[in-house]
Enzyme design. Sequence first.
Site, PDB file in Angstrom:
ATOM      1  N   ASN A 107       0.808  -1.223   0.000  1.00 21.57           N
ATOM      2  CA  ASN A 107       0.000   0.000   0.000  1.00 21.57           C
ATOM      3  C   ASN A 107       0.838   1.268   0.000  1.00 21.57           C
ATOM      4  OD1 ASN A 107      -2.247  -1.528  -0.164  1.00 21.57           O
ATOM      5  ND2 ASN A 107      -2.866  -1.308   1.979  1.00 21.57           N
ATOM      6  N   ILE A 135     -14.297   0.712   9.769  1.00 21.66           N
ATOM      7  CA  ILE A 135     -13.819   1.369   8.537  1.00 21.66           C
ATOM      8  C   ILE A 135     -14.635   0.914   7.317  1.00 21.66           C
ATOM      9  CG2 ILE A 135     -11.801   1.833   7.070  1.00 21.66           C
ATOM     10  CD1 ILE A 135     -11.390   2.847   9.929  1.00 21.66           C
ATOM     11  N   ARG A 145      -2.783 -11.004  -4.459  1.00 17.86           N
ATOM     12  CA  ARG A 145      -2.836  -9.561  -4.714  1.00 17.86           C
ATOM     13  C   ARG A 145      -1.915  -8.804  -3.766  1.00 17.86           C
ATOM     14  NH1 ARG A 145      -8.161  -7.244  -3.643  1.00 17.86           N
ATOM     15  NH2 ARG A 145      -6.802  -5.450  -3.762  1.00 17.86           N
ATOM     16  N   ARG A 191     -16.929   1.436  -0.984  1.00 23.45           N
ATOM     17  CA  ARG A 191     -15.662   2.065  -1.361  1.00 23.45           C
ATOM     18  C   ARG A 191     -15.776   3.109  -2.475  1.00 23.45           C
ATOM     19  NH1 ARG A 191     -10.821  -2.055  -1.331  1.00 23.45           N
ATOM     20  NH2 ARG A 191      -9.729  -0.196  -0.623  1.00 23.45           N
TER      21      ARG A 191
HETATM   22  N1  EPU Z   1     -14.471   6.499   1.683  1.00 21.96           N
HETATM   23  C1  EPU Z   1     -15.491   7.276   1.218  1.00 21.96           C
HETATM   24  N2  EPU Z   1     -15.228   8.101   0.155  1.00 21.96           N
HETATM   25  C2  EPU Z   1     -14.017   8.166  -0.448  1.00 21.96           C
HETATM   26  C3  EPU Z   1     -12.967   7.364   0.039  1.00 21.96           C
HETATM   27  C4  EPU Z   1     -13.228   6.539   1.117  1.00 21.96           C
HETATM   28  O1  EPU Z   1     -16.606   7.240   1.735  1.00 21.96           O
HETATM   29  O2  EPU Z   1     -13.862   8.930  -1.400  1.00 21.96           O
HETATM   30  C5  EPU Z   1     -14.718   5.589   2.817  1.00 21.96           C
HETATM   31  C6  EPU Z   1     -14.493   4.122   2.431  1.00 21.96           C
HETATM   32  O3  EPU Z   1     -15.642   3.564   1.818  1.00 21.96           O
HETATM   33  C7  EPU Z   1     -14.162   3.496   3.759  1.00 21.96           C
HETATM   34  C8  EPU Z   1     -13.393   4.610   4.478  1.00 21.96           C
HETATM   35  O4  EPU Z   1     -13.744   5.823   3.805  1.00 21.96           O
HETATM   36  O5  EPU Z   1     -15.335   3.198   4.450  1.00 21.96           O
HETATM   37  C9  EPU Z   1     -11.877   4.479   4.460  1.00 21.96           C
HETATM   38  O6  EPU Z   1     -11.439   4.189   3.148  1.00 21.96           O
HETATM   39  P1  EPU Z   1     -10.017   4.619   2.586  1.00 21.96           P
HETATM   40  O7  EPU Z   1     -10.238   5.592   1.468  1.00 21.96           O
HETATM   41  O8  EPU Z   1      -9.129   5.041   3.696  1.00 21.96           O
HETATM   42  O9  EPU Z   1      -9.515   3.260   1.969  1.00 21.96           O
HETATM   43  P2  EPU Z   1      -8.608   3.145   0.689  1.00 21.96           P
HETATM   44  O10 EPU Z   1      -7.713   4.303   0.640  1.00 21.96           O
HETATM   45  O11 EPU Z   1      -9.444   2.813  -0.476  1.00 21.96           O
HETATM   46  C10 EPU Z   1      -6.584   1.931   1.819  1.00 21.96           C
HETATM   47  C11 EPU Z   1      -5.868   0.626   1.646  1.00 21.96           C
HETATM   48  C12 EPU Z   1      -6.783  -0.490   2.118  1.00 21.96           C
HETATM   49  C13 EPU Z   1      -7.105  -0.243   3.593  1.00 21.96           C
HETATM   50  C14 EPU Z   1      -7.760   1.129   3.758  1.00 21.96           C
HETATM   51  C15 EPU Z   1      -8.026   1.505   5.199  1.00 21.96           C
HETATM   52  C16 EPU Z   1      -4.448   1.068  -0.252  1.00 21.96           C
HETATM   53  C17 EPU Z   1      -4.122   0.818  -1.667  1.00 21.96           C
HETATM   54  N3  EPU Z   1      -5.534   0.455   0.246  1.00 21.96           N
HETATM   55  O12 EPU Z   1      -7.761   1.842   1.027  1.00 21.96           O
HETATM   56  O13 EPU Z   1      -6.039  -1.700   1.985  1.00 21.96           O
HETATM   57  O14 EPU Z   1      -7.995  -1.225   4.059  1.00 21.96           O
HETATM   58  O15 EPU Z   1      -6.891   2.146   3.194  1.00 21.96           O
HETATM   59  O16 EPU Z   1      -6.875   1.490   5.949  1.00 21.96           O
HETATM   60  O17 EPU Z   1      -3.737   1.775   0.430  1.00 21.96           O
HETATM   61  C18 EPU Z   1      -5.765  -4.015   1.691  1.00 21.96           C
HETATM   62  O18 EPU Z   1      -4.555  -3.811   1.544  1.00 21.96           O
HETATM   63  O19 EPU Z   1      -6.257  -5.164   1.842  1.00 21.96           O
HETATM   64  C19 EPU Z   1      -6.682  -2.881   1.687  1.00 21.96           C
HETATM   65  C20 EPU Z   1      -7.984  -3.013   1.456  1.00 21.96           C
END
Ligand code: EPU
Length: 418
Positions: free
Chosen positions: A23, A328, A398, A121
């Site tokens: 990540n 989350i 992945r 997401r």
């Molecule tokens: N969210 C929104 N709107 C947005 C973005 C996020 O509502 O525009 C919500 C999401 O639906 C979720 C929360 O905010 O409920 C947090 O999501 P976040 O955006 O932080 O997640 P992400 O950036 O898509 C990254 C990691 C994930 C990890 C999460 C939380 C990467 C590539 N992915 O995802 O990793 O679970 O942060 O820590 O960095 C994994 O590696 O298995 C994985 C899923």
Amino acid sequence: MDKFVITGGTALQGEIPTNGSKNSALPALAAALLTEEPVILHRIPHVRDIRTMQRLLIDIGSNAEVDGETVRLETARVVCPEAPYELVKTMRASSLVLGPLVARCGRARVSLPGGCAIGARPINLHIFGLEQLGARINQTHGYIEAEAPDGLRGAVVHFDRITVTGTEDLMMAAVLAKGETVLRNAACEPEVVDLAGLLVSMGAQIEGAGTSTIRIQGVERLRGAEHTIIPDRIEAGTFLIAGAITGGDLSVTGCNPEHLGALVSKLQQAGVDVTQQDATTLRVRGGGRIRSVDMTTEEYPGFATDLQAQYMALMTQAEGIAIVMETIFENRFMHAQELARMGANIRLEGRQAIIAGPRELTGAGVIASDLRASASLVLGALVARGETVIDRVYHIDRGYEKIEAKLARVGAKIRRVD
Ligand code: EPU
């Protein structure tokens, strides 16, 4: 489709190494789009999501050379500022190219990701942030089209909720914007700090990464840089739990213990012996009684949602009742039913899982539903009596590099079959 066949019951012993963080590597690769000069990244893990991101960057116009764990990217020219549905649907982190592309060439077309096994997401916060920076956004035919023909301009972006890749995307957009951008309620994850470090070595001006307020002064252009990715805290955490659940004696090397504070604290409360051997090694010694300890997932430095499934596997072996609360993602309990098929006693109530233990797990046929859920099934299988067959292990590929080889080297009876 590959499967894992695992025979449980062996205590894992020895040293197990940690790879670079998936990540952290994903946004670092996307950051290479911000300059025409070469960006050299070390400690890039060989996992499927990274290959997908490299493919995307090549389609966009980057030249990519891979040498072991080092990747050299050079994007002399952006040929096609687009992330197509075919790639975004297999890897949602593809949306990380949105910010860099708008910053570099004033336009981007990125597919909307759609639903995912662990929750909706959406990327509305990425879009909101880019709009604050002056981009015009149009949503059509399942794609986001962003345009800023005269460049982005600095602004205050207050995120409604904390988003890791949203913070990273906006940071990459803001580094080339005119003037100052302030990101408030920003993610504090180590991966955000690592990305900021790379961007600063490319010439960006960023302060406050790792806190909830990040200030970025836009610069005219960025240069190439060389950077080493931080260790994967989720992989290291998965191995710590593997040591604990099998009652083994495992030294997890090449990790950053500081990034694992929340998990180590929970393991210690549960009665597991975890000690720091040196600056990059944590040793876990199981074998004693494991106590049930409640856990709630939170943003960093809280307990990572990416370790929730693995922790739940451990709690099936703990004495008493543990309540695991997922805050989350709205649907990240798919592993619970599969662990239950192996004999775990887990009741789901909305965002809570109530686990009563210890229960003897027995080998069964189970299906991996997402990356971290698959890891929890591997952990359950390592302690189960008899043979477990885990189907759809492409999910685990992945994000974990050769997990079966690493676990086999410390004594696990695990093999991959076609
Ligand atoms: N969210 C929104 N709107 C947005 C973005 C996020 O509502 O525009 C919500 C999401 O639906 C979720 C929360 O905010 O409920 C947090 O999501 P976040 O955006 O932080 O997640 P992400 O950036 O898509 C990254 C990691 C994930 C990890 C999460 C939380 C990467 C590539 N992915 O995802 O990793 O679970 O942060 O820590 O960095 C994994 O590696 O298995 C994985 C899923």
